[in-house]
Design a protein around this motif. Sequence first.
Motif, short mmCIF file in Angstrom:
data_model
loop_
_atom_site.label_atom_id
_atom_site.label_comp_id
_atom_site.label_asym_id
_atom_site.label_seq_id
_atom_site.Cartn_x
_atom_site.Cartn_y
_atom_site.Cartn_z
N PHE A 267 0.53 -1.20 -0.04
CA PHE A 267 0.02 0.09 -0.06
C PHE A 267 0.82 1.26 0.17
O PHE A 267 1.85 1.31 0.33
N LEU A 268 0.30 2.26 -0.40
CA LEU A 268 0.75 3.54 -0.23
C LEU A 268 -0.24 4.62 0.24
O LEU A 268 -1.77 4.11 0.21
N GLN A 269 -0.03 5.49 1.13
CA GLN A 269 -0.90 6.39 1.48
C GLN A 269 -0.31 7.83 1.62
O GLN A 269 0.78 8.09 1.86
N GLY A 270 -1.32 8.84 1.41
CA GLY A 270 -1.07 10.27 1.52
C GLY A 270 -1.76 10.84 2.39
O GLY A 270 -2.90 10.42 2.78
N SER A 271 -0.96 11.76 3.28
CA SER A 271 -1.62 12.24 4.60
C SER A 271 -1.46 13.67 4.83
O SER A 271 -0.33 14.13 4.35
N PHE A 272 -2.23 14.29 5.92
CA PHE A 272 -2.13 15.32 6.50
C PHE A 272 -1.44 14.94 7.87
O PHE A 272 -2.21 13.68 8.51
N SER A 273 -0.45 15.45 8.36
CA SER A 273 0.14 14.77 9.69
C SER A 273 0.68 15.96 10.52
O SER A 273 1.08 17.15 9.94
N LYS A 274 0.88 15.56 11.89
CA LYS A 274 1.58 16.73 12.77
C LYS A 274 2.09 15.75 13.92
O LYS A 274 1.61 14.87 14.38
N LEU A 275 3.16 16.44 14.77
CA LEU A 275 3.27 16.08 16.15
C LEU A 275 2.39 17.09 16.86
O LEU A 275 2.64 18.33 17.04
N ASP A 276 1.40 16.39 17.61
CA ASP A 276 0.26 17.37 18.03
C ASP A 276 0.61 17.67 19.58
O ASP A 276 0.74 16.91 20.39
N TYR A 277 0.79 18.96 19.68
CA TYR A 277 1.15 19.61 21.14
C TYR A 277 0.75 21.19 21.07
O TYR A 277 0.30 21.80 20.18
N LYS A 278 0.72 21.66 22.37
CA LYS A 278 0.49 23.04 22.40
C LYS A 278 1.75 23.76 23.16
O LYS A 278 2.11 23.26 24.17
N VAL A 279 2.05 24.79 22.59
CA VAL A 279 3.46 25.35 23.39
C VAL A 279 2.94 27.02 23.41
O VAL A 279 2.58 27.57 22.27
N LEU A 280 2.96 27.52 24.67
CA LEU A 280 2.72 29.10 24.72
C LEU A 280 1.34 29.66 24.00
O LEU A 280 1.56 30.54 23.24
N ASN A 281 0.46 28.57 24.23
CA ASN A 281 -0.91 29.06 23.70
C ASN A 281 -0.91 28.82 22.26
O ASN A 281 -2.20 29.37 21.63
N GLN A 282 0.15 28.18 21.72
CA GLN A 282 -0.06 28.05 20.01
C GLN A 282 -0.27 26.53 19.98
O GLN A 282 0.42 25.67 20.59
N LYS A 283 -1.17 26.07 18.83
CA LYS A 283 -1.15 24.77 18.53
C LYS A 283 -0.16 24.37 17.29
O LYS A 283 -0.04 25.24 16.45
N SER A 284 0.37 23.31 17.57
CA SER A 284 0.79 22.91 16.17
C SER A 284 0.11 22.83 15.02
O SER A 284 -0.98 22.64 15.08
N GLU A 285 0.81 22.94 14.00
CA GLU A 285 0.12 23.23 12.50
C GLU A 285 0.43 21.85 11.80
O GLU A 285 1.43 20.95 12.06
N MET A 286 -0.73 21.27 10.81
CA MET A 286 -0.46 20.13 10.16
C MET A 286 0.28 20.49 8.85
O MET A 286 0.15 21.38 8.40
N LYS A 287 1.03 19.31 8.35
CA LYS A 287 1.98 19.46 7.07
C LYS A 287 1.48 18.33 6.27
O LYS A 287 0.90 17.07 6.77
N ASN A 288 2.01 17.98 4.98
CA ASN A 288 1.91 16.61 4.33
C ASN A 288 2.98 15.57 4.77
O ASN A 288 3.92 16.14 5.33
N GLY A 289 2.55 14.47 4.81
CA GLY A 289 3.01 13.20 5.11
C GLY A 289 2.82 12.25 4.18
O GLY A 289 2.03 12.32 3.23
N PHE A 290 3.30 11.06 4.54
CA PHE A 290 3.22 10.04 3.47
C PHE A 290 3.66 8.75 4.35
O PHE A 290 4.19 8.61 5.07
#
Length: 297
Positions: free
Chosen positions: A41-64
Amino acid sequence: MNNKDIIVYKERFLLKLMILVVLISVTGSALGQSKNEVSFFLQGSFSKLDYKVLNQKSEMKNGFGFGAGYAYYLSENWSIGTGAELQYIEGSVYIPIIEDAYQTRDQEGENFEFRYQAKDFYENQYAYFLNIPLKIQYETKGITRFYAGAGIKAGLSLKSEYKSRLSSLVTSGYYPQYDVELKGPGFAGFGKFDEIDDSRSEFDINTSFILNLESGIKLMLENKKSLYIGGFLDYGLNNIRSGASSEEKLIRYNSQDPMTFSVSSLLNSGENSNSGSFIDEIRTFVFGLKLRYAFKL
């Protein structure tokens, strides 16, 4: 043996023969139906390391991701499976202003408090995981089938890196023994400095345990082959932050070369003097589309 007995014997023999033929046919059919399925299989995705820092949420990027799987069919509709997959996750965070201060020493060996204000702080993270899944799948019958699966994955961290950038850095040094704050000179590491764009460096994260959900359409092809088209969700169940050292500062003052600053990852940096820990926990979060080609052995 009279004719009546012969007729009864023939009927019984024919009945037994028919039963035997049916049993052989059923057994042969069962043996012919493979219960083992191998897939790639192959998979294309949106991904992130999910965390919160100084009231800011991490953002999603492309993954595979890509990999191979094996499934054993318990029945025509239910199967259990495992396999191995390589998953690439990319995420980022933006913080308008970060301020902090900590104790260190200057070129002369004197203790002082290093103070800084970093503007437009960006950090990108890049992580590779080897995922080992264990899942169960249900599928309907027919040429075009609906399928749905769920399970758990263990995600082993293979490599993790970060890259930081900030638009400007303002620093000063406070010497409590003299009750004075120095905002210069620049060669001492105090003043305003232009953009800092660090090269990629490694950071540490732990093994991720992941809830996996998947569903879609399975198209039955010729010669026991099939094509899966579906969507998936991988949600991290545990905190993968490896812990931070109090000695690891986000902006590091270099007493040997004060005009050269290096930037650590927010994910591994020690506490911020203004707000405690930069980050308390980190989880993986991935969703996207998956294309799987399978065949039965």
